[in-house]
Every structure is written in C-alpha cells, then in structure tokens.
Design a protein around this motif. Structure first.
Motif, PDB file in Angstrom:
ATOM      1  N   ASP A  79       0.824  -1.208   0.000  1.00 36.35           N
ATOM      2  CA  ASP A  79       0.000   0.000   0.000  1.00 36.35           C
ATOM      3  C   ASP A  79       0.857   1.256   0.000  1.00 36.35           C
ATOM      4  N   GLU A  80       1.932   1.221   0.757  1.00 36.72           N
ATOM      5  CA  GLU A  80       2.828   2.383   0.801  1.00 36.72           C
ATOM      6  C   GLU A  80       3.496   2.613  -0.556  1.00 36.72           C
ATOM      7  N   ALA A  81       3.886   1.514  -1.220  1.00 39.06           N
ATOM      8  CA  ALA A  81       4.512   1.633  -2.535  1.00 39.06           C
ATOM      9  C   ALA A  81       3.555   2.247  -3.546  1.00 39.06           C
ATOM     10  N   VAL A  82       2.311   1.755  -3.560  1.00 34.00           N
ATOM     11  CA  VAL A  82       1.317   2.307  -4.479  1.00 34.00           C
ATOM     12  C   VAL A  82       1.091   3.788  -4.181  1.00 34.00           C
ATOM     13  N   GLY A  83       1.042   4.138  -2.904  1.00 34.08           N
ATOM     14  CA  GLY A  83       0.839   5.530  -2.538  1.00 34.08           C
ATOM     15  C   GLY A  83       1.956   6.434  -3.028  1.00 34.08           C
ATOM     16  N   VAL A  84       3.188   5.993  -2.877  1.00 34.15           N
ATOM     17  CA  VAL A  84       4.329   6.794  -3.347  1.00 34.15           C
ATOM     18  C   VAL A  84       4.288   6.937  -4.865  1.00 34.15           C
TER      19      VAL A  84
ATOM     20  N   ARG B  53       3.083  14.546  -6.669  1.00 35.65           N
ATOM     21  CA  ARG B  53       3.336  15.893  -6.161  1.00 35.65           C
ATOM     22  C   ARG B  53       4.234  15.849  -4.922  1.00 35.65           C
ATOM     23  N   THR B  54       4.094  14.799  -4.124  1.00 37.02           N
ATOM     24  CA  THR B  54       4.932  14.661  -2.930  1.00 37.02           C
ATOM     25  C   THR B  54       6.239  13.949  -3.242  1.00 37.02           C
ATOM     26  N   PHE B  55       6.193  12.979  -4.147  1.00 36.20           N
ATOM     27  CA  PHE B  55       7.390  12.198  -4.490  1.00 36.20           C
ATOM     28  C   PHE B  55       7.670  12.378  -5.983  1.00 36.20           C
ATOM     29  N   ILE B  56       8.680  13.169  -6.292  1.00 35.97           N
ATOM     30  CA  ILE B  56       8.946  13.537  -7.677  1.00 35.97           C
ATOM     31  C   ILE B  56      10.245  12.903  -8.175  1.00 35.97           C
ATOM     32  N   LYS B  57      10.440  12.952  -9.496  1.00 36.77           N
ATOM     33  CA  LYS B  57      11.627  12.350 -10.102  1.00 36.77           C
ATOM     34  C   LYS B  57      12.783  13.345 -10.237  1.00 36.77           C
ATOM     35  N   ASP B  58      12.544  14.615 -10.017  1.00 37.00           N
ATOM     36  CA  ASP B  58      13.561  15.655 -10.164  1.00 37.00           C
ATOM     37  C   ASP B  58      14.603  15.526  -9.053  1.00 37.00           C
TER      38      ASP B  58
ATOM     39  N   THR C 159       9.068  16.156  -1.670  1.00 36.47           N
ATOM     40  CA  THR C 159       8.983  17.620  -1.783  1.00 36.47           C
ATOM     41  C   THR C 159       8.613  18.279  -0.462  1.00 36.47           C
ATOM     42  N   ARG C 160       8.201  17.486   0.521  1.00 32.83           N
ATOM     43  CA  ARG C 160       7.822  18.014   1.829  1.00 32.83           C
ATOM     44  C   ARG C 160       7.969  16.904   2.851  1.00 32.83           C
ATOM     45  N   GLU C 161       7.912  17.250   4.109  1.00 32.80           N
ATOM     46  CA  GLU C 161       7.973  16.251   5.157  1.00 32.80           C
ATOM     47  C   GLU C 161       6.682  15.438   5.185  1.00 32.80           C
ATOM     48  N   VAL C 162       6.825  14.124   5.221  1.00 33.85           N
ATOM     49  CA  VAL C 162       5.675  13.242   5.363  1.00 33.85           C
ATOM     50  C   VAL C 162       6.034  12.145   6.354  1.00 33.85           C
ATOM     51  N   VAL C 163       5.023  11.533   6.923  1.00 30.57           N
ATOM     52  CA  VAL C 163       5.219  10.456   7.872  1.00 30.57           C
ATOM     53  C   VAL C 163       4.615   9.181   7.301  1.00 30.57           C
ATOM     54  N   ILE C 164       5.398   8.136   7.267  1.00 32.24           N
ATOM     55  CA  ILE C 164       4.904   6.818   6.882  1.00 32.24           C
ATOM     56  C   ILE C 164       5.216   5.886   8.041  1.00 32.24           C
ATOM     57  N   GLY C 165       4.155   5.425   8.709  1.00 31.77           N
ATOM     58  CA  GLY C 165       4.358   4.611   9.899  1.00 31.77           C
ATOM     59  C   GLY C 165       5.079   5.422  10.958  1.00 31.77           C
ATOM     60  N   ASP C 166       6.248   4.936  11.397  1.00 35.40           N
ATOM     61  CA  ASP C 166       7.023   5.676  12.392  1.00 35.40           C
ATOM     62  C   ASP C 166       8.264   6.321  11.775  1.00 35.40           C
TER      63      ASP C 166
ATOM     64  N   ILE D 283       9.895  11.117   6.691  1.00 31.81           N
ATOM     65  CA  ILE D 283      10.531  11.312   5.385  1.00 31.81           C
ATOM     66  C   ILE D 283      10.717  12.810   5.215  1.00 31.81           C
ATOM     67  N   GLU D 284      11.942  13.282   5.327  1.00 35.69           N
ATOM     68  CA  GLU D 284      12.198  14.714   5.272  1.00 35.69           C
ATOM     69  C   GLU D 284      12.285  15.202   3.832  1.00 35.69           C
ATOM     70  N   ARG D 285      12.068  16.490   3.662  1.00 27.28           N
ATOM     71  CA  ARG D 285      12.135  17.081   2.329  1.00 27.28           C
ATOM     72  C   ARG D 285      13.529  16.844   1.748  1.00 27.28           C
ATOM     73  N   GLY D 286      13.563  16.431   0.487  1.00 24.33           N
ATOM     74  CA  GLY D 286      14.830  16.175  -0.189  1.00 24.33           C
ATOM     75  C   GLY D 286      15.360  14.773  -0.001  1.00 24.33           C
ATOM     76  N   ALA D 287      14.677  13.942   0.786  1.00 24.82           N
ATOM     77  CA  ALA D 287      15.131  12.566   0.992  1.00 24.82           C
ATOM     78  C   ALA D 287      14.862  11.726  -0.246  1.00 24.82           C
ATOM     79  N   ALA D 288      15.764  10.799  -0.538  1.00 23.67           N
ATOM     80  CA  ALA D 288      15.559   9.852  -1.640  1.00 23.67           C
ATOM     81  C   ALA D 288      14.686   8.702  -1.159  1.00 23.67           C
ATOM     82  N   VAL D 289      13.683   8.357  -1.955  1.00 27.22           N
ATOM     83  CA  VAL D 289      12.742   7.300  -1.600  1.00 27.22           C
ATOM     84  C   VAL D 289      12.721   6.285  -2.745  1.00 27.22           C
TER      85      VAL D 289
END
Length: 443
Positions: A75-80, A85-90, A319-326, A329-335
């Motif tokens: 579910d998390e993978a599909v969401g990302v 807009r939150t997880f971009i390729k740039d 592109t922004r701070e988000v929380v997945i579980g505990d 995910i900070e802005r600029g982090a690679a996911v």
C-alpha cells in the motif's frame, strides 16, 4: 506533516501522535546496502529481514554513505508511485547534493544528477503530462505482429551463432542482445547504429562517473536519427517522436527515445534471463512448461511475482515532510520503491503459489503516472525470446542451480551469466542415405 491516505484500518500510512518518536534517516547509523537485495541468492530473505526490523519503510544505502528510504509495503509503494506531487523524479532537490555525498567516482552520478535530464523518465507534473502522450502515441502504433516477427528472426539469428558450439552464455549472448536489437529495429535504427549504441550503452554502465563523456556520442547518434526519421517521414517509434508537437526540441526527443529504449532493454534483459534461469534451475517449473501445463505467459508472470525484474525503482524525492508509519521522510530525501518487497507483502501475497498463475496484480510494471507505457509489447518480445530458445535447444544449466551469480545492479535482478550446454544439431543425411525421402516412398 503527515500523509493521510485513509488506510488506518490496515496500519499502513497513518498520522501518529506528536509524542511518539519518529525515526529519521540521519539518525540511523547502520544501513543495509541496497545492492544486497538484488545480488543475494535469496532476495526474499534480505527484504523480509528489513521488513521484520523496520516495518513498511527501511533505511538503506544506495552506496556506502548515501542514504535513502526503501519502501517495502504494498500500500505504501502504491501511494508513493501515485503521489507525484509529494514524491517527484527531479533529483535537484535531493539533500545529498548540498552535503556532497557523491564522490567523483560514484556510479550514482547518472542516477542522481544535479539537474533533471529533459526526458520523460525524469519529468514531473505538467512537463510529464506534456511528454507522456508522444511516447504513448509512438508505442501504440507499433504493430505487435511485426514486433513478433522481428523478435523471432533475431532470436533465430542469435541461436544460429552458438548452436553448433553446443554451449553458450544465455545472458551475454542472448538475453542481453535480443531486446536491444528488437527495440532498435522498432526505433528505425540500422543494424550498424544499433550495434554502436549497444557498445556505448555497455561502456556507460561499466564506467561509472566517466559515463557522462560517453553519453555525448550516444546523444549525437540518436539526435541525428531523429532528424533523419523526420526527413524520411518514417512511422517507426523515432519517426512518431520526431514530428510530435509536444516536444520543445530534438534534445528532448533524443533523450526520451534513448531513455525508453534503454529502460525497456534492461527490464526485458532481466525478464528473459530470469525466466530462462527459473526454467533451467527448477525441475517442477521446467516440467510444467515443457509438459504444456503452464503456458509461457504464466511462466513470465510467475517470474514477475516470484523474483521481479526491477526489484527497486529509481529514486523519487520528497517535496515536503511526510510520515509513513514511524518514519519521518524529510524534504529532499531519496525514496526507493521496493517492487519485489511490495509484491511479497504478506498483506497482499497469498500462501498458495498457484494463486499467482494468471494473476497480474503485481507492481512490476509500476503504478501511477510513470507506469510502464508498453507492457504488452514487452511481453511479446519476452515471450518469443523464451519460447524460441526452449523450443529449439535442449539446454542444461552448467553448475549448481543454487549458486547462480546475480548481477550487482541495485535496480535490476538478473543472472550475471547463465552458462548452458546443449546437444549440437544433427547433420542432415547425405543424399541417398536412410531414411528415404518422400519421392522414394512414392515408388
């Protein structure tokens, strides 16, 4: 900030009380190298170890000292993948640039450039919406019957080269060559151009940081081919891209043609090689295929479920701070989306292996805006490549099937080599020799 997706009832992506501690990537000192997930003899063991330790999102290193988040939950993978807009390729927003995490010899310079390349694979938002239709148009006009005929001819040509020898490496001499030549012909490239591009491509992947110099020649060849296709008015993939108004320049056209061709080639290489490896190393699987109880398409699907050709997708950047579980995910982090792990998520994976036969609910073709644009065409090429070899040769894997060496790419999973032997072809009988021909029977 949190990232609510209405999945609280399954405990996937949830908002957490501010008092609960959140895990930050910078606070994790011991991280698993991402390549361990693809090069291990048992990839499941590595992913499951990460899942047990970290849950649906785990800290990893793309290279030593280059951290990223690896998404393991389905579910998390599909969401990302769907939230572009939150997880971009740039990659320009990646925090590692400011921290100078990449050394001069890092192989990640091509994956994490300081500026995005003008290509569909690295586009986001409006730019992606502008560049995706030309690719869909170009691929939708490909005649699958013609693609099948091209692939079948190329397979026969390659098998002819090693059939008399009685041995071959099915990765270097077959799986790595069939898709590139087939795609190049569908792109409208001449054989000489295709061969040169394959040589450059191989050198790029092997040269790490120095690869940027070799991309210049590659782009020159492809850009000239785009212009040539436009002059001739061809209706191949390059010809459609060459005249599409959505592109702003031939550089965009050349980069996009190169990106989709190379991405498709890598995925098909892995798909073909893994299917052949599975057939050769698993007698139960082999018997089902050869006995007609499992169609080649079912075999291809089982590979996508069981092992996955592209287990880890290229990074996206928050592109922004988000929380997945505990995890924070900070802005600029690679996911990185772990497709293999998502396909094996216990919340979606059945304990019955036969449930995967005919089931194509895997994430191996991606999801969201960057989903694979031509899964049907890819299946045509992979199906014929596997079937032609199995029908023509009685191959036997050399060595212990449990000790197959896997390539050391953190993104793709395929055997580094697949040495096989097979009986050489039987020479035709001399004229007049037994058995008699039809004319002799007539008498």
């Amino acid at each position: 900030m949190t990232w609510p997706r209405g999945a609280d009832e399954r405990g996937t992506v949830t908002a957490r009380p501010p008092s609960d501690p959140l895990i930050r990537l910078r606070d994790v000192t011991h991280r698993t190298l991402l390549v361990e997930t693809t090069a291990a003899s048992d990839a499941n063991e590595v992913y499951e170890r990460l899942r047990l330790q970290w849950g649906s999102v785990a800290p990893v290193d793309l290279e030593p000292g280059v951290p990223a988040w690896l998404v393991l939950g389905h579910d998390e993978a599909v969401g990302v993948l769907r939230d572009d807009r939150t997880f971009i390729k740039d990659p320009s927003i990646w925090h590692g640039h400011a921290e100078n995490l990449l050394g001069p010899q890092s192989a990640l310079h091509l994956v994490l450039p300081r500026a995005p390349k003008p290509t569909l694979a690295d586009a986001d938002g409006a730019k992606h919406a502008r560049m995706r239709p030309p690719v869909d148009d170009a691929l939708s006009q490909v005649d699958e019957a013609r693609a099948a005929a091209i692939t079948r001819r190329l397979c026969g040509m390659l098998i002819d080269r090693f059939e008399d020898r009685g041995r071959a490496d099915l990765v270097a001499e077959y799986a790595a060559v069939v898709p590139f030549l087939a795609l190049s012909e569908l792109d409208g490239l001449e054989p000489g151009q295709a061969q040169r591009l394959q040589e450059i491509t191989r050198a790029i992947f092997e040269s790490g940081a120095a690869a940027r110099e070799r991309t210049v020649e590659l782009l020159e060849i492809v850009t000239e081919h785009i212009a040539h296709s436009r002059r001739l008015g061809t209706r191949d993939i390059a010809g459609v891209l060459a005249v599409h108004d959505n592109f702003e320049s031939d550089l965009e056209r050349a980069q996009t043609l190169t990106a989709i061709t190379l991405a498709a080639n890598e995925a098909l290489l892995a798909w073909i090689a893994q299917t052949l490896a599975l057939v050769l190393s698993d007698p139960r699987f082999s018997n089902r295929v050869s006995g007609g109880r499992l169609h080649i398409d079912d075999a291809l699907d089982e590979v996508l479920w069981r092992s996955t050709t592209n287990p880890n997708l290229m990074p996206r950047f928050a592109t922004r701070e988000v929380v997945i579980g505990d995890k924070l995910i900070e802005r600029g982090a690679a996911v990185v989306v772990g497709v293999h792990a998502a396909n094996h998520d216990p919340l979606v994976q059945s304990a019955d292996p036969w449930d995967t036969v005919g089931n194509r609910a895997y994430l191996s073709f991606g999801a969201g805006p960057h989903r694979c644009p031509a899964p049907r065409l890819g299946r045509v090429i992979a199906r014929i490549a596997v079937a032609e070899l199995l029908q023509r040769l009685q191959v036997t894997l050399v060595g212990d099937p449990d000790k197959v060496e896997w390539a050391t790419s953190p993104w793709m999973r395929f055997p580094a080599r697949l040495p096989v032997t097979f009986p050489p072809p039987v020479s035709p009988p001399a004229p007049g020799a037994w058995p008699p021909g039809p004319a002799e029977f007539a008498h």
